[in-house]
Design a protein around this motif. Structure first.
Motif, mmCIF file in Angstrom:
data_model
loop_
_atom_site.group_PDB
_atom_site.id
_atom_site.type_symbol
_atom_site.label_atom_id
_atom_site.label_comp_id
_atom_site.label_asym_id
_atom_site.label_seq_id
_atom_site.Cartn_x
_atom_site.Cartn_y
_atom_site.Cartn_z
ATOM 1 N N THR A 1 0.822 -1.215 0.000
ATOM 2 C CA THR A 1 0.000 0.000 0.000
ATOM 3 C C THR A 1 0.855 1.264 0.000
ATOM 4 O OG1 THR A 1 -0.083 0.009 2.404
ATOM 5 C CG2 THR A 1 -1.860 -1.153 1.242
ATOM 6 N N GLY A 2 2.161 1.113 0.266
ATOM 7 C CA GLY A 2 3.055 2.265 0.315
ATOM 8 C C GLY A 2 3.395 2.697 1.723
ATOM 9 N N LYS A 3 2.714 2.134 2.735
ATOM 10 C CA LYS A 3 3.033 2.473 4.128
ATOM 11 C C LYS A 3 4.405 1.932 4.482
ATOM 12 C CE LYS A 3 -1.173 3.328 6.559
ATOM 13 N NZ LYS A 3 -2.031 3.002 7.654
ATOM 14 N N LYS A 4 5.133 2.704 5.276
ATOM 15 C CA LYS A 4 6.476 2.320 5.705
ATOM 16 C C LYS A 4 6.474 2.284 7.226
ATOM 17 C CE LYS A 4 8.189 4.658 1.637
ATOM 18 N NZ LYS A 4 8.786 5.886 1.126
ATOM 19 N N ARG A 5 6.652 1.088 7.774
ATOM 20 C CA ARG A 5 6.563 0.882 9.217
ATOM 21 C C ARG A 5 7.930 0.553 9.801
ATOM 22 N NH1 ARG A 5 1.131 0.001 10.581
ATOM 23 N NH2 ARG A 5 -0.188 -0.378 8.780
ATOM 24 N N TRP A 6 8.263 1.216 10.928
ATOM 25 C CA TRP A 6 9.495 0.907 11.639
ATOM 26 C C TRP A 6 9.259 -0.304 12.527
ATOM 27 C CZ3 TRP A 6 13.700 2.882 9.901
ATOM 28 C CH2 TRP A 6 13.733 4.172 9.379
ATOM 29 N N ARG A 7 10.148 -1.297 12.415
ATOM 30 C CA ARG A 7 10.059 -2.507 13.221
ATOM 31 C C ARG A 7 11.446 -2.899 13.694
ATOM 32 N NH1 ARG A 7 5.234 -6.042 11.316
ATOM 33 N NH2 ARG A 7 3.673 -4.393 11.344
ATOM 34 N N MET A 8 11.461 -3.784 14.674
ATOM 35 C CA MET A 8 12.722 -4.292 15.185
ATOM 36 C C MET A 8 12.536 -5.745 15.592
ATOM 37 S SD MET A 8 14.803 -2.970 18.459
ATOM 38 C CE MET A 8 16.170 -3.909 19.086
ATOM 39 N N ASP A 9 13.406 -6.607 15.094
ATOM 40 C CA ASP A 9 13.412 -8.004 15.511
ATOM 41 C C ASP A 9 14.453 -8.164 16.607
ATOM 42 O OD1 ASP A 9 11.482 -8.733 13.689
ATOM 43 O OD2 ASP A 9 12.923 -9.363 12.163
ATOM 44 N N PHE A 10 14.140 -8.981 17.602
ATOM 45 C CA PHE A 10 15.096 -9.225 18.684
ATOM 46 C C PHE A 10 14.872 -10.608 19.250
ATOM 47 C CE2 PHE A 10 11.336 -7.502 20.666
ATOM 48 C CZ PHE A 10 11.190 -8.224 21.841
ATOM 49 N N ARG A 11 15.857 -11.090 19.977
ATOM 50 C CA ARG A 11 15.795 -12.374 20.664
ATOM 51 C C ARG A 11 15.985 -12.140 22.145
ATOM 52 N NH1 ARG A 11 15.622 -17.282 18.655
ATOM 53 N NH2 ARG A 11 15.879 -17.314 16.427
ATOM 54 N N LEU A 12 15.099 -12.750 22.918
ATOM 55 C CA LEU A 12 15.204 -12.665 24.373
ATOM 56 C C LEU A 12 14.775 -14.001 24.950
ATOM 57 C CD1 LEU A 12 15.804 -10.695 26.735
ATOM 58 C CD2 LEU A 12 13.374 -10.245 26.825
ATOM 59 N N ARG A 13 15.630 -14.544 25.795
ATOM 60 C CA ARG A 13 15.378 -15.853 26.418
ATOM 61 C C ARG A 13 15.085 -16.934 25.379
ATOM 62 N NH1 ARG A 13 11.848 -12.408 29.375
ATOM 63 N NH2 ARG A 13 13.021 -11.444 31.047
ATOM 64 N N GLY A 14 15.818 -16.881 24.267
ATOM 65 C CA GLY A 14 15.695 -17.905 23.232
ATOM 66 C C GLY A 14 14.510 -17.761 22.307
ATOM 67 N N ARG A 15 13.731 -16.714 22.486
ATOM 68 C CA ARG A 15 12.546 -16.525 21.637
ATOM 69 C C ARG A 15 12.719 -15.308 20.747
ATOM 70 N NH1 ARG A 15 7.227 -16.427 24.878
ATOM 71 N NH2 ARG A 15 6.442 -16.507 22.764
ATOM 72 N N LYS A 16 12.347 -15.457 19.480
ATOM 73 C CA LYS A 16 12.393 -14.345 18.538
ATOM 74 C C LYS A 16 11.096 -13.558 18.657
ATOM 75 C CE LYS A 16 12.805 -13.146 13.734
ATOM 76 N NZ LYS A 16 12.571 -13.567 12.380
ATOM 77 N N ASN A 17 11.203 -12.237 18.612
ATOM 78 C CA ASN A 17 10.026 -11.393 18.713
ATOM 79 C C ASN A 17 10.219 -10.155 17.850
ATOM 80 O OD1 ASN A 17 7.535 -10.479 19.593
ATOM 81 N ND2 ASN A 17 7.947 -10.998 21.726
ATOM 82 N N THR A 18 9.137 -9.470 17.552
ATOM 83 C CA THR A 18 9.170 -8.245 16.755
ATOM 84 C C THR A 18 8.470 -7.141 17.525
ATOM 85 O OG1 THR A 18 9.124 -9.517 14.703
ATOM 86 C CG2 THR A 18 8.500 -7.203 14.554
ATOM 87 N N LEU A 19 9.056 -5.960 17.480
ATOM 88 C CA LEU A 19 8.486 -4.792 18.138
ATOM 89 C C LEU A 19 8.231 -3.720 17.085
ATOM 90 C CD1 LEU A 19 7.786 -3.636 20.955
ATOM 91 C CD2 LEU A 19 10.082 -2.708 21.020
ATOM 92 N N ALA A 20 7.031 -3.156 17.066
ATOM 93 C CA ALA A 20 6.677 -2.088 16.121
ATOM 94 C C ALA A 20 6.857 -0.740 16.804
ATOM 95 C CB ALA A 20 5.240 -2.257 15.663
ATOM 96 N N PHE A 21 7.464 0.211 16.092
ATOM 97 C CA PHE A 21 7.705 1.539 16.649
ATOM 98 C C PHE A 21 6.741 2.588 16.114
ATOM 99 C CE2 PHE A 21 12.231 -0.034 17.059
ATOM 100 C CZ PHE A 21 12.128 -0.267 18.406
ATOM 101 N N GLY A 22 6.425 2.538 14.842
ATOM 102 C CA GLY A 22 5.538 3.544 14.274
ATOM 103 C C GLY A 22 5.659 3.597 12.765
#
Length: 150
Positions: A38-59
């Protein structure tokens, strides 16, 4: 060994065009820009904590600038180094902000010619007689609450 990402610039971000499928453009330290069809550009971050992968959205870019997204990424990396789950931390911050915010509702008051009152809140409506309005005023005065609009 992780790849080294070349930091993005505002000019590069502005020139990113949407494709048929979402794609990622990395900025480094786990931060990336997800460009949607759609053209939207979203800031995200992938990280690992305690052996689990997760994603955090910023805006969404440009509402959240490149510099602000990088700062949030650095803050998140610090939380991870301290052993704090940034997703749970963000939820907790949101709950605290909601608890600190006063609970407000929008409503409308109107007085009729006889001295009665009508209170409307979204789909609810309550009419007070003249005697009920007088009792409400007496209650507010007795409890020390202000009566505005007189």
């Amino acid at each position: 060994m992780p790849k080294l990402a070349i930091p993005l610039t505002d000019e590069q971000i502005a020139g990113l065009a949407p494709r048929d499928r979402p794609y990622k453009i990395s900025d480094g330290h786990g931060l990336y820009l997800l460009v949607e069809p759609t053209g939207k550009k979203r800031w995200r971050m992938d990280f690992r904590l305690r052996g689990r992968k997760n994603t955090l959205a910023f805006g969404i870019y440009p509402d959240l600038s490149l510099a602000d997204a990088r700062q949030q990424c650095l803050n998140t990396n610090q939380l991870i180094r301290d052993g704090i789950d940034p997703v749970e931390w963000k939820r907790q911050q949101r709950r605290q902000a909601q608890a600190a915010a006063p609970a407000t509702r929008k409503f409308r008051l109107s007085m009729n010619d006889q001295g009665g009152m009508v209170i409307e809140i979204s789909s609810h409506r309550m009419a007070l007689t003249v005697q009920q309005v007088a009792a409400l005023r007496a209650f507010l005065v007795a409890t020390g609450d202000e009566i505005r609009g007189e």
